[in-house]
Motif scaffolding. Structure first.
Motif, mmCIF file in Angstrom:
data_model
loop_
_atom_site.group_PDB
_atom_site.id
_atom_site.type_symbol
_atom_site.label_atom_id
_atom_site.label_comp_id
_atom_site.label_asym_id
_atom_site.label_seq_id
_atom_site.Cartn_x
_atom_site.Cartn_y
_atom_site.Cartn_z
ATOM 1 N N ILE A 87 1.014 -1.053 -0.117
ATOM 2 C CA ILE A 87 0.320 0.411 0.280
ATOM 3 C C ILE A 87 1.125 1.741 -0.195
ATOM 4 C CG2 ILE A 87 -1.611 1.655 1.322
ATOM 5 C CD1 ILE A 87 -2.337 -1.531 0.235
ATOM 6 N N ARG A 88 2.069 1.131 0.924
ATOM 7 C CA ARG A 88 3.218 2.238 1.161
ATOM 8 C C ARG A 88 3.240 2.140 -0.623
ATOM 9 N NH1 ARG A 88 4.282 0.265 5.514
ATOM 10 N NH2 ARG A 88 6.124 -0.642 4.909
ATOM 11 N N ARG A 89 3.676 1.504 -1.230
ATOM 12 C CA ARG A 89 4.564 1.709 -2.368
ATOM 13 C C ARG A 89 3.212 1.728 -3.633
ATOM 14 N NH1 ARG A 89 8.906 0.314 -4.926
ATOM 15 N NH2 ARG A 89 10.066 -0.674 -3.462
ATOM 16 N N ILE A 90 2.265 1.727 -4.001
ATOM 17 C CA ILE A 90 1.066 1.609 -5.394
ATOM 18 C C ILE A 90 -0.196 2.647 -4.460
ATOM 19 C CG2 ILE A 90 1.796 -0.499 -5.938
ATOM 20 C CD1 ILE A 90 -0.979 -1.536 -5.393
ATOM 21 N N GLY A 91 0.065 2.753 -3.072
ATOM 22 C CA GLY A 91 -0.952 3.942 -2.709
ATOM 23 C C GLY A 91 -2.673 3.423 -2.280
ATOM 24 N N TYR A 92 -3.788 3.881 -1.209
ATOM 25 C CA TYR A 92 -4.834 2.943 -1.012
ATOM 26 C C TYR A 92 -5.446 2.867 -2.023
ATOM 27 C CZ TYR A 92 -3.254 4.514 3.747
ATOM 28 O OH TYR A 92 -2.931 5.067 4.609
ATOM 29 N N GLN A 93 -5.571 2.907 -3.305
ATOM 30 C CA GLN A 93 -7.165 2.836 -4.167
ATOM 31 C C GLN A 93 -6.763 1.964 -5.163
ATOM 32 O OE1 GLN A 93 -7.765 5.507 -7.001
ATOM 33 N NE2 GLN A 93 -9.848 4.536 -8.347
ATOM 34 N N LYS A 94 -5.117 0.982 -5.592
ATOM 35 C CA LYS A 94 -4.437 0.288 -6.207
ATOM 36 C C LYS A 94 -4.380 -0.626 -5.243
ATOM 37 C CE LYS A 94 -2.021 3.329 -9.967
ATOM 38 N NZ LYS A 94 -0.568 4.083 -10.016
ATOM 39 N N GLY A 95 -4.388 -0.433 -4.129
ATOM 40 C CA GLY A 95 -3.813 -1.468 -3.252
ATOM 41 C C GLY A 95 -5.070 -2.257 -3.311
ATOM 42 N N LEU A 214 -11.280 8.597 -7.314
ATOM 43 C CA LEU A 214 -11.330 8.727 -6.191
ATOM 44 C C LEU A 214 -10.495 9.024 -5.415
ATOM 45 C CD1 LEU A 214 -11.346 5.141 -5.101
ATOM 46 C CD2 LEU A 214 -13.461 6.674 -5.003
ATOM 47 N N PRO A 215 -10.487 10.473 -4.458
ATOM 48 C CA PRO A 215 -9.367 11.226 -3.919
ATOM 49 C C PRO A 215 -8.078 10.556 -3.787
ATOM 50 C CG PRO A 215 -11.251 10.648 -2.489
ATOM 51 C CD PRO A 215 -11.881 9.965 -2.947
ATOM 52 N N GLN A 216 -6.766 10.907 -3.836
ATOM 53 C CA GLN A 216 -5.817 10.398 -4.324
ATOM 54 C C GLN A 216 -5.141 10.995 -2.756
ATOM 55 O OE1 GLN A 216 -4.586 7.870 -6.548
ATOM 56 N NE2 GLN A 216 -7.212 8.548 -7.152
ATOM 57 N N ILE A 217 -5.133 9.607 -1.962
ATOM 58 C CA ILE A 217 -5.074 10.207 -0.262
ATOM 59 C C ILE A 217 -3.785 9.219 0.168
ATOM 60 C CG2 ILE A 217 -5.157 10.294 1.255
ATOM 61 C CD1 ILE A 217 -8.579 9.968 1.735
ATOM 62 N N SER A 218 -2.184 9.419 0.052
ATOM 63 C CA SER A 218 -1.352 9.035 0.074
ATOM 64 C C SER A 218 -0.701 8.899 1.559
ATOM 65 C CB SER A 218 -0.189 9.341 -0.471
ATOM 66 O OG SER A 218 0.459 10.495 -0.202
ATOM 67 N N ASP A 219 0.191 8.155 2.095
ATOM 68 C CA ASP A 219 0.483 8.636 3.447
ATOM 69 C C ASP A 219 1.573 9.900 3.589
ATOM 70 O OD1 ASP A 219 -0.019 6.271 4.303
ATOM 71 O OD2 ASP A 219 1.391 4.276 3.873
ATOM 72 N N SER A 220 2.120 9.915 3.028
ATOM 73 C CA SER A 220 2.472 11.464 2.414
ATOM 74 C C SER A 220 1.701 12.531 3.192
ATOM 75 C CB SER A 220 3.508 11.965 1.925
ATOM 76 O OG SER A 220 2.448 12.045 0.178
ATOM 77 N N GLU A 221 0.530 12.707 2.591
ATOM 78 C CA GLU A 221 -0.179 14.100 2.890
ATOM 79 C C GLU A 221 -1.342 13.315 4.215
ATOM 80 O OE1 GLU A 221 -3.074 12.559 -0.536
ATOM 81 O OE2 GLU A 221 -2.470 14.325 -1.393
ATOM 82 N N THR A 222 -0.977 12.640 5.210
ATOM 83 C CA THR A 222 -1.533 11.592 6.381
ATOM 84 C C THR A 222 -0.704 11.681 7.638
ATOM 85 O OG1 THR A 222 -1.566 9.585 6.256
ATOM 86 C CG2 THR A 222 -3.242 10.535 5.084
ATOM 87 N N VAL A 223 0.811 12.936 7.033
ATOM 88 C CA VAL A 223 1.858 12.791 8.310
ATOM 89 C C VAL A 223 1.294 14.050 9.149
ATOM 90 C CG1 VAL A 223 3.979 13.510 8.322
ATOM 91 C CG2 VAL A 223 3.455 12.402 6.552
ATOM 92 N N SER A 224 0.878 14.246 10.346
ATOM 93 C CA SER A 224 0.596 14.568 11.081
ATOM 94 C C SER A 224 2.015 15.481 12.003
ATOM 95 C CB SER A 224 -0.388 14.350 11.973
ATOM 96 O OG SER A 224 -0.218 13.060 12.268
ATOM 97 N N THR A 225 1.660 16.491 13.198
ATOM 98 C CA THR A 225 2.874 16.438 13.901
ATOM 99 C C THR A 225 3.320 15.055 14.969
ATOM 100 O OG1 THR A 225 1.485 18.461 14.104
ATOM 101 C CG2 THR A 225 3.240 18.077 15.781
ATOM 102 N N GLY A 226 4.553 14.999 14.976
ATOM 103 C CA GLY A 226 4.851 14.027 15.640
ATOM 104 C C GLY A 226 4.952 12.385 15.024
ATOM 105 N N ALA A 227 4.513 12.840 14.033
ATOM 106 C CA ALA A 227 4.460 11.443 13.741
ATOM 107 C C ALA A 227 5.428 11.054 12.742
ATOM 108 C CB ALA A 227 3.079 10.711 12.475
ATOM 109 N N GLU A 228 6.338 11.630 12.061
ATOM 110 C CA GLU A 228 6.988 11.800 11.019
ATOM 111 C C GLU A 228 8.483 11.906 12.237
ATOM 112 O OE1 GLU A 228 6.025 16.560 11.289
ATOM 113 O OE2 GLU A 228 5.899 14.936 11.246
ATOM 114 N N ASP A 229 8.363 12.129 13.845
ATOM 115 C CA ASP A 229 9.739 11.822 14.721
ATOM 116 C C ASP A 229 10.128 10.727 15.096
ATOM 117 O OD1 ASP A 229 10.134 14.552 13.862
ATOM 118 O OD2 ASP A 229 8.345 15.119 16.042
ATOM 119 N N LYS A 230 9.202 10.010 14.424
ATOM 120 C CA LYS A 230 8.773 7.724 14.762
ATOM 121 C C LYS A 230 9.318 7.430 13.272
ATOM 122 C CE LYS A 230 6.928 9.169 18.596
ATOM 123 N NZ LYS A 230 6.961 8.457 20.619
ATOM 124 N N ALA A 231 10.184 6.481 14.251
ATOM 125 C CA ALA A 231 11.631 5.591 13.544
ATOM 126 C C ALA A 231 10.618 4.634 12.581
ATOM 127 C CB ALA A 231 12.359 4.362 13.910
#
Length: 418
Positions: A87-95, A214-231
């Protein structure tokens, strides 16, 4: 997590803007995804028809027949994390499209399996369940971002209600198309028509889903404060606790359903024959469907965590009434647990994914992997039933609900801050 309460609705508006979708488009997307939930509910519930059918055809022991469920739950465990990476590679819709096509291949495998033996049936179940797993990993988080974060649990509960509608219709359809066609001679070929039909339906859905705007929603668009700091997703404590919650919830739900017939057959409960008791199992599962429609409305205004805690507490009380009661009180108490189960899976799922940002796909994979609880908890209850009796063994599901109560109460204010 201390910062959980800071992930709020304004953040979800950024997601909507980032996707370039209008509110109406979100509604259309939700309708299409809800159809997917219905389909996989229907397909999964057909197992309840096929297990006794295959058991009769191949003269299987009970343990051998249960390999069907092991293949299903095994697929969730094995495929969920790779599905998250996909899903991370191809997105939610293609997944979702990939999941539909894999499930269609699994259904198509039932045709050669009908003349090849039980082993190929098990492989077909695994492939089918693998497709459904990919579909779940893609669709569950997709629903959570199709609108404001605060109502994510409400939306996921609505789609899960249609999943429950599928699980209610599936056994009836399977009984009509598969079991009624058997007649006096058990014949594996009776599964060919229905499953080829399902394969065609899934393939058609894959084409429609691929073509849908459909809305093209990717993980990069759902990043929120603090999430990107986690491994990784594992760094989020609420996700880990949520995964434990999913494991225990699915385990408790499947356990109760598995032991209902025997429980209702106890002389001091209802003294029903297996055939008569089986009719009441639909009350248990039907309660989950009704409760999800109610939960969809309730969680528009009530915190998901508070709703989860309330339902868990009610489930514990009902199970204890069934353990220590007798007669119709114990019988209806255990059946009413289905109503309490209704909102648990979607609510735990959406709460656990809240604020994961770029780790949402991985988190969804971890949560789907936790569904393996449905294979392990019932065996533990079985051991308790052998040692202490069926009625006392229901203390195990009660303990499972106790953890879910803790999780709901701990994160009751998750969406509360503005």
């Amino acid at each position: 997590m201390a910062n959980m309460a800071h992930h709020t609705a304004p953040q979800a508006a950024d997601i909507q803007g980032g996707s370039g979708a209008e509110p109406g488009q979100h509604t259309s997307a939700l309708v299409i995804v809800t159809l997917l939930f219905f389909m996989w509910g229907l397909i999964t519930s057909l197992n309840d028809v096929l297990i006794p059918h295959l058991k009769a055809i191949y003269t299987l022991s009970y343990v051998q027949a249960m390999l069907v469920q092991f293949c299903f739950f095994g697929a969730y465990f094995i495929v969920s994390l790779p599905a998250g990476a996909l899903i991370r590679r191809i997105g939610y819709q293609k997944g979702a499209v990939a999941g539909l096509l894999i499930a269609a291949c699994g259904c198509a495998l039932f045709y050669p399996a009908a003349s090849s033996g039980y082993g190929l049936f098990l492989f077909a179940f695994f492939v089918l369940a693998s497709g459904i797993t990919v579909l779940q990993v893609a669709a569950n988080p997709y629903v959570t971002v199709l609108g404001p974060a605060r109502t994510a649990s409400s939306r996921l509960t609505l789609t899960q209600a249609f999943n429950s509608l599928g699980t209610t219709i599936g056994p009836a359809v399977g009984g009509l198309l598969i079991l009624s066609a058997v007649g006096t001679a058990a014949d594996a070929a009776t599964v060919r028509g229905p499953y080829l039909g399902l394969a065609a339906a899934l393939a058609l859905l894959a084409v429609l889903f691929w073509a849908a705007k459909l809305p093209q929603i990717s993980d990069s668009e759902t990043v929120s404060t603090g999430a990107e700091d986690k491994a990784s997703a594992w760094s989020h404590r609420h996700l880990v606790l949520g995964a434990i919650g999913i494991f225990l919830y699915v385990g408790a739900e499947v356990s109760i359903g598995s032991f209902l017939v025997n429980f209702l057959g106890e002389s001091h409960i209802a003294g029903l024959s297996h055939g008569d008791a089986a009719h009441y199992v639909s009350v248990y599962w039907g309660g989950a469907m009704i409760g999800r429609f109610i939960g969809f409305a309730v969680m528009r205004t009530v915190s998901p965590g508070k709703t989860l805690a309330f339902n868990s507490l009610a489930a514990i009380a009902l199970v204890l009434a069934a353990v220590f009661g007798k007669g119709s009180v114990a019988m209806w108490a255990i059946l009413a647990v289905g109503l309490c189960n209704s909102i648990m899976f979607p609510t735990i799922f959406s709460m656990a994914l809240n604020g994961l940002g770029k780790h949402t796909g991985q988190g969804s994979g971890i949560l789907c992997m936790a569904i393996v609880g449905g294979a392990l908890v019932p065996f533990a209850q079985g051991a308790m039933a052998d040692a202490m009796g069926v009625q006392t063994s229901f203390l195990l599901p009660a303990a499972c609900y106790a953890f879910i109560l803790y999780f709901g109460a701990k994160y009751a204010s998750m969406y509360a801050a503005k």
